[in-house]
Write a protein that holds these residues in place. Structure first.
Motif, PDB file in Angstrom:
ATOM      1  N   ASN A  74       0.816  -1.213   0.000  1.00 53.00           N
ATOM      2  CA  ASN A  74       0.000   0.000   0.000  1.00 53.00           C
ATOM      3  C   ASN A  74       0.852   1.266   0.000  1.00 53.00           C
ATOM      4  OD1 ASN A  74      -2.384  -1.562   0.103  1.00 53.00           O
ATOM      5  ND2 ASN A  74      -2.171  -1.740   2.312  1.00 53.00           N
ATOM      6  N   GLY A  75       1.996   1.230  -0.671  1.00 50.04           N
ATOM      7  CA  GLY A  75       2.852   2.400  -0.803  1.00 50.04           C
ATOM      8  C   GLY A  75       3.706   2.709   0.410  1.00 50.04           C
ATOM      9  N   ALA A  76       3.714   1.818   1.392  1.00 52.07           N
ATOM     10  CA  ALA A  76       4.519   2.046   2.602  1.00 52.07           C
ATOM     11  C   ALA A  76       6.010   1.981   2.260  1.00 52.07           C
ATOM     12  CB  ALA A  76       4.185   0.992   3.655  1.00 52.07           C
ATOM     13  N   PRO A  77       6.843   2.638   3.043  1.00 47.97           N
ATOM     14  CA  PRO A  77       8.282   2.510   2.840  1.00 47.97           C
ATOM     15  C   PRO A  77       8.725   1.065   3.078  1.00 47.97           C
ATOM     16  CG  PRO A  77       7.793   4.202   4.493  1.00 47.97           C
ATOM     17  CD  PRO A  77       6.510   3.546   4.132  1.00 47.97           C
ATOM     18  N   ILE A  78       9.903   0.732   2.612  1.00 48.16           N
ATOM     19  CA  ILE A  78      10.423  -0.624   2.761  1.00 48.16           C
ATOM     20  C   ILE A  78      11.698  -0.569   3.602  1.00 48.16           C
ATOM     21  CG2 ILE A  78      11.205  -2.701   1.573  1.00 48.16           C
ATOM     22  CD1 ILE A  78       9.729  -1.561  -0.925  1.00 48.16           C
ATOM     23  N   PHE A  79      11.645  -1.197   4.770  1.00 51.57           N
ATOM     24  CA  PHE A  79      12.786  -1.285   5.654  1.00 51.57           C
ATOM     25  C   PHE A  79      13.081  -2.747   5.889  1.00 51.57           C
ATOM     26  CE2 PHE A  79      11.158   2.700   8.170  1.00 51.57           C
ATOM     27  CZ  PHE A  79      11.355   3.488   7.060  1.00 51.57           C
ATOM     28  N   PHE A  80      14.342  -3.089   6.116  1.00 50.88           N
ATOM     29  CA  PHE A  80      14.673  -4.373   6.700  1.00 50.88           C
ATOM     30  C   PHE A  80      15.975  -4.274   7.465  1.00 50.88           C
ATOM     31  CE2 PHE A  80      16.127  -5.537   2.267  1.00 50.88           C
ATOM     32  CZ  PHE A  80      17.479  -5.642   2.521  1.00 50.88           C
ATOM     33  N   ALA A  81      16.176  -5.263   8.328  1.00 50.65           N
ATOM     34  CA  ALA A  81      17.326  -5.257   9.216  1.00 50.65           C
ATOM     35  C   ALA A  81      18.360  -6.269   8.763  1.00 50.65           C
ATOM     36  CB  ALA A  81      16.880  -5.573  10.636  1.00 50.65           C
ATOM     37  N   VAL A  82      19.628  -5.882   8.955  1.00 54.01           N
ATOM     38  CA  VAL A  82      20.745  -6.788   8.721  1.00 54.01           C
ATOM     39  C   VAL A  82      21.694  -6.612   9.895  1.00 54.01           C
ATOM     40  CG1 VAL A  82      22.653  -7.408   7.205  1.00 54.01           C
ATOM     41  CG2 VAL A  82      20.521  -6.563   6.214  1.00 54.01           C
ATOM     42  N   ARG A  83      21.842  -7.658  10.678  1.00 49.63           N
ATOM     43  CA  ARG A  83      22.725  -7.672  11.843  1.00 49.63           C
ATOM     44  C   ARG A  83      22.552  -6.456  12.742  1.00 49.63           C
ATOM     45  NH1 ARG A  83      28.739 -10.081  11.563  1.00 49.63           N
ATOM     46  NH2 ARG A  83      29.067  -8.469  10.040  1.00 49.63           N
ATOM     47  N   GLY A  84      21.320  -6.168  13.104  1.00 48.05           N
ATOM     48  CA  GLY A  84      21.042  -5.101  14.058  1.00 48.05           C
ATOM     49  C   GLY A  84      20.959  -3.705  13.485  1.00 48.05           C
ATOM     50  N   VAL A  85      21.084  -3.569  12.165  1.00 44.96           N
ATOM     51  CA  VAL A  85      21.017  -2.263  11.515  1.00 44.96           C
ATOM     52  C   VAL A  85      19.800  -2.251  10.592  1.00 44.96           C
ATOM     53  CG1 VAL A  85      22.199  -0.668   9.959  1.00 44.96           C
ATOM     54  CG2 VAL A  85      23.517  -1.991  11.612  1.00 44.96           C
ATOM     55  N   VAL A  86      18.983  -1.197  10.685  1.00 44.34           N
ATOM     56  CA  VAL A  86      17.783  -1.091   9.843  1.00 44.34           C
ATOM     57  C   VAL A  86      18.101  -0.170   8.661  1.00 44.34           C
ATOM     58  CG1 VAL A  86      15.351  -0.436   9.747  1.00 44.34           C
ATOM     59  CG2 VAL A  86      16.293  -1.459  11.826  1.00 44.34           C
ATOM     60  N   PHE A  87      17.851  -0.684   7.461  1.00 45.79           N
ATOM     61  CA  PHE A  87      18.088   0.060   6.228  1.00 45.79           C
ATOM     62  C   PHE A  87      16.763   0.449   5.588  1.00 45.79           C
ATOM     63  CE2 PHE A  87      21.850  -2.596   6.678  1.00 45.79           C
ATOM     64  CZ  PHE A  87      22.876  -1.713   6.396  1.00 45.79           C
ATOM     65  N   ASP A  88      16.719   1.648   5.014  1.00 42.34           N
ATOM     66  CA  ASP A  88      15.568   2.076   4.207  1.00 42.34           C
ATOM     67  C   ASP A  88      15.897   1.716   2.764  1.00 42.34           C
ATOM     68  OD1 ASP A  88      13.545   3.267   2.784  1.00 42.34           O
ATOM     69  OD2 ASP A  88      13.861   5.275   3.592  1.00 42.34           O
ATOM     70  N   VAL A  89      15.302   0.635   2.279  1.00 36.74           N
ATOM     71  CA  VAL A  89      15.573   0.156   0.917  1.00 36.74           C
ATOM     72  C   VAL A  89      14.450   0.530  -0.043  1.00 36.74           C
ATOM     73  CG1 VAL A  89      17.088  -1.706   1.677  1.00 36.74           C
ATOM     74  CG2 VAL A  89      14.639  -2.132   1.451  1.00 36.74           C
ATOM     75  N   THR A  90      13.671   1.542   0.327  1.00 36.35           N
ATOM     76  CA  THR A  90      12.558   1.984  -0.507  1.00 36.35           C
ATOM     77  C   THR A  90      12.986   2.339  -1.931  1.00 36.35           C
ATOM     78  OG1 THR A  90      11.455   2.799   1.476  1.00 36.35           O
ATOM     79  CG2 THR A  90      10.602   3.586  -0.628  1.00 36.35           C
ATOM     80  N   PRO A  91      14.152   2.979  -2.150  1.00 38.30           N
ATOM     81  CA  PRO A  91      14.555   3.253  -3.537  1.00 38.30           C
ATOM     82  C   PRO A  91      14.705   1.991  -4.388  1.00 38.30           C
ATOM     83  CG  PRO A  91      15.865   4.581  -2.034  1.00 38.30           C
ATOM     84  CD  PRO A  91      15.066   3.626  -1.198  1.00 38.30           C
ATOM     85  N   GLY A  92      14.899   0.841  -3.767  1.00 37.29           N
ATOM     86  CA  GLY A  92      14.992  -0.428  -4.488  1.00 37.29           C
ATOM     87  C   GLY A  92      13.686  -1.196  -4.460  1.00 37.29           C
TER      88      GLY A  92
END
Length: 176
Positions: A74-92
């Motif tokens: 629904n157009g929400a941003p896309i975040f995910f975590a890698v080893r305790g760090v949260v990345f905003d991967v919305t551009p991808g």
């Protein structure tokens, strides 16, 4: 005769005076003045504008439950975590959003799946209230692969927070 000469001189002076105003140099100067006046007062010039800056990044602490809604649906941003760090991967979004090859990592801890090179649901932590994956059973090759992914994400995407377990999140809330 004197009258005729006087009259001829007057006519010659008038002709010289009127010819001086309509010379090519005067026409050129008048054109420049008119163009400058028009461009100053009437022409609409559009100046280049700088692009709007991206919105400010707010660094937050996420847990498995608070990260889950950031899955790109629904157009929400896309975040995910890698080893305790949260990345905003919305551009991808094409890769990490709904329908993308890495879509199952969106809103989740992607550490084990990236380290193992697997996009299966079995790589995701099922117990959202339990401890974070320690990755203790991973070998050196898998840890090298994970470091490569971390470097890639750090170069390409914004770090927007840290990822902690529910227990740690609740303890942080008590301290504040």
């Amino acid at each position: 005769m004197e009258y005729v000469e006087h009259r001829m001189n007057d006519e010659a002076v008038k002709a010289a005076a009127s010819a001086g105003l309509v010379s090519p140099l005067n026409i050129l100067l008048l054109s420049i003045i008119l163009y400058t006046g028009y461009s100053t007062f009437f022409a609409k010039t559009s100046y280049p504008q700088l692009p709007k800056p991206p919105p400010p990044v707010v660094f937050k602490t996420y847990n498995p439950h608070t990260l889950l809604p950031f899955n790109g649906e629904n157009g929400a941003p896309i975040f995910f975590a890698v080893r305790g760090v949260v990345f905003d991967v919305t551009p991808g979004r094409n890769f990490y959003g709904p329908g993308g090859p890495y879509a199952n990592f969106a809103g989740r801890d992607a550490t084990r799946g990236l380290a193992c090179g697997s996009f299966d649901e079995s790589m995701l932590t099922k117990d959202l209230d339990g401890p974070l994956d320690t990755l203790a059973d991973l070998g050196p090759d898998e840890m090298d692969a994970l470091r490569g992914w971390e470097e890639r994400f750090t170069e390409k995407y914004n770090i927007i927070g840290k990822f902690v377990s529910m227990k740690d999140f609740e303890e942080l809330g008590k301290k504040e």
